[in-house]
Motif scaffolding. Structure first.
Motif: not given
Length: 417
Positions: A24, A214-216, A219, A274, A277-279, A281
């Protein structure tokens, strides 16, 4: 790149619980200062290629043999891996024996670190390209039995009990996987349901140059010598949905990198990261060709939202010099390589109209795509190979010894103000 960014407080809490979150990017509130701290150790040869924080320890990988204390009074032999205190720079006893370079690192649970690279043995035991080590002792965890068939591992990321590995291999644990695999983080067993089926024009040359998770953990953006993923055309960039049991190619693509750069490069993409907020890259590239409409030697931002074809939100050109590494912190997009300029779409190994000098390292406004005023400079060499952003600042790893107009051999820290 070979850089992975961790929020230290979150990581420490998760490690205590025995679970490590996905890689993250930490959202830093400000741009770091241009004056490096004075207490970091020095790497006296080779190149620093990977940096990660495990609790209160910084672990560094690359291809080097000798490190020194911050005051240069004492030298120690450290073959491709070493570690030091994240607050003081004091060297740790951590000194595992790996017989080849380390290109990637990921923090593991319970005070451990995963290492990937081009090594064949670890502490005298055969284990090619992948291993898990105790940070306190340097010992190899025999329970983690992953091994690649040939080539190397260039990128690692951990999400819960899943470890992602990317590189130039074609099999892990004798199970065919071209350039990308997902493993059990404890045993190293291959996830047999996860296969992105990456291919290239020359099947023997398909590889993953870098990826960002992605942090979660849902992806994975992958770059490299790729023409197809699971049968879908994807030129050098593929976005995978990784939240489920299989690797699903997302309905997201870009044709921005369809255009060739130097024909000697089967991929000219070098690093990806990324946003926190992963919106979006950012991808950085080499290419050895210039021009306002080309994507060679550039940094480019891409939004994740939406389906189908995506164009870059912005592109920043160096004017013909390579970028190798990128770190996105929300307030800045840090880029490193052997570039001389940013904001230079009309340059050709020269400063075109509007170009700004940013030798070896620079920062880009994530919203406008223009260079920020931050300009510490570094001796260029081949370039920055590793970034690590923490709540204390930005770590930089490279192959040269001048950073921010000071002597900092191959590693240094720009602190947050």
């Amino acid at each position: 790149m070979r850089r992975r960014l961790f929020a230290v407080a979150v990581l420490a809490a998760a490690t205590a619980a025995g679970v490590v979150p996905a890689t993250a990017e930490i959202a830093q509130p400000r741009v770091v200062t241009a004056d490096p701290v004075d207490w970091t150790p020095h790497v006296l040869d080779g190149t620093v290629r990977a940096i990660v924080q495990v609790g209160g320890t910084i672990v560094v990988g690359g291809d080097f043999t000798t490190v020194a204390t911050s005051d240069s009074r004492f030298r120690y032999r450290r073959q491709n891996l070493f570690a030091f205190d994240a607050q003081t720079g004091a060297l740790r006893r951590f000194a595992p024996a790996l017989d080849g370079p380390v290109y990637a690192l990921a923090a593991g649970p319970d005070g451990t670190v995963y290492a990937g690279g081009a090594f064949r043995t670890v502490n005298g035991v055969g284990q090619r390209g992948l291993t898990r080590l105790s940070v306190s002792t340097g010992g190899r965890l025999a329970s983690f039995r992953a091994s690649i068939n040939w080539g190397d591992v260039r990128s690692l990321a951990l999400s819960g009990t899943r470890l992602y590995a990317g590189g130039t291999f074609s099999a892990v644990n004798r199970v065919p996987r071209t350039g990308l695999a997902r493993l059990d983080a404890v045993s190293g067993a291959i996830d047999t349901g996860f296969d992105a089926r990456l291919t290239a024009v020359d099947a023997n040359r398909a590889r993953v140059e870098d990826f960002a998770l992605s942090p979660d953990g849902r992806r994975l953006i992958v770059i490299g010598a790729i023409t197809h993923a699971a049968g879908h055309p994807r030129k050098q960039v593929v976005l995978l949905e990784t939240g489920g049991p299989s690797a699903v190619v997302a309905n997201w693509y870009t044709d921005a990198y369809q255009q060739d750069c130097d024909p000697r490069y089967d991929t000219y993409l070098r690093g990806v990261d990324f946003a926190p907020d992963a919106s979006y890259f950012v991808v950085v590239s080499t290419g050895n060709l210039t021009g306002r409409t080309r994507m060679c030697d550039t940094a480019a931002r891409f939004q994740i939202a939406g389906t189908g074809r995506h164009s870059a939100t912005w592109v920043n050109h160096t004017g013909g010099n390579t970028l190798l590494a990128v770190a996105v912190t929300g307030t800045a997009v840090y880029v490193g390589g052997h570039q001389q300029w940013l904001d230079n779409p009309h340059g050709n190994k020269s400063a075109g109209p509007g170009a700004v000098s940013r030798p070896g390292i620079g920062a880009i406004d994530p919203h406008t795509g223009r260079a920020l005023a931050w300009n510490p400079t570094r001796s260029r060499g081949v370039g920055v190979r590793a970034f690590l952003a923490t709540r204390h600042g930005l770590w930089v790893g490279s192959d040269t010894d001048r950073l921010g107009h000071e002597y900092h051999a191959r590693i240094g820290l720009f602190p947050l103000p």
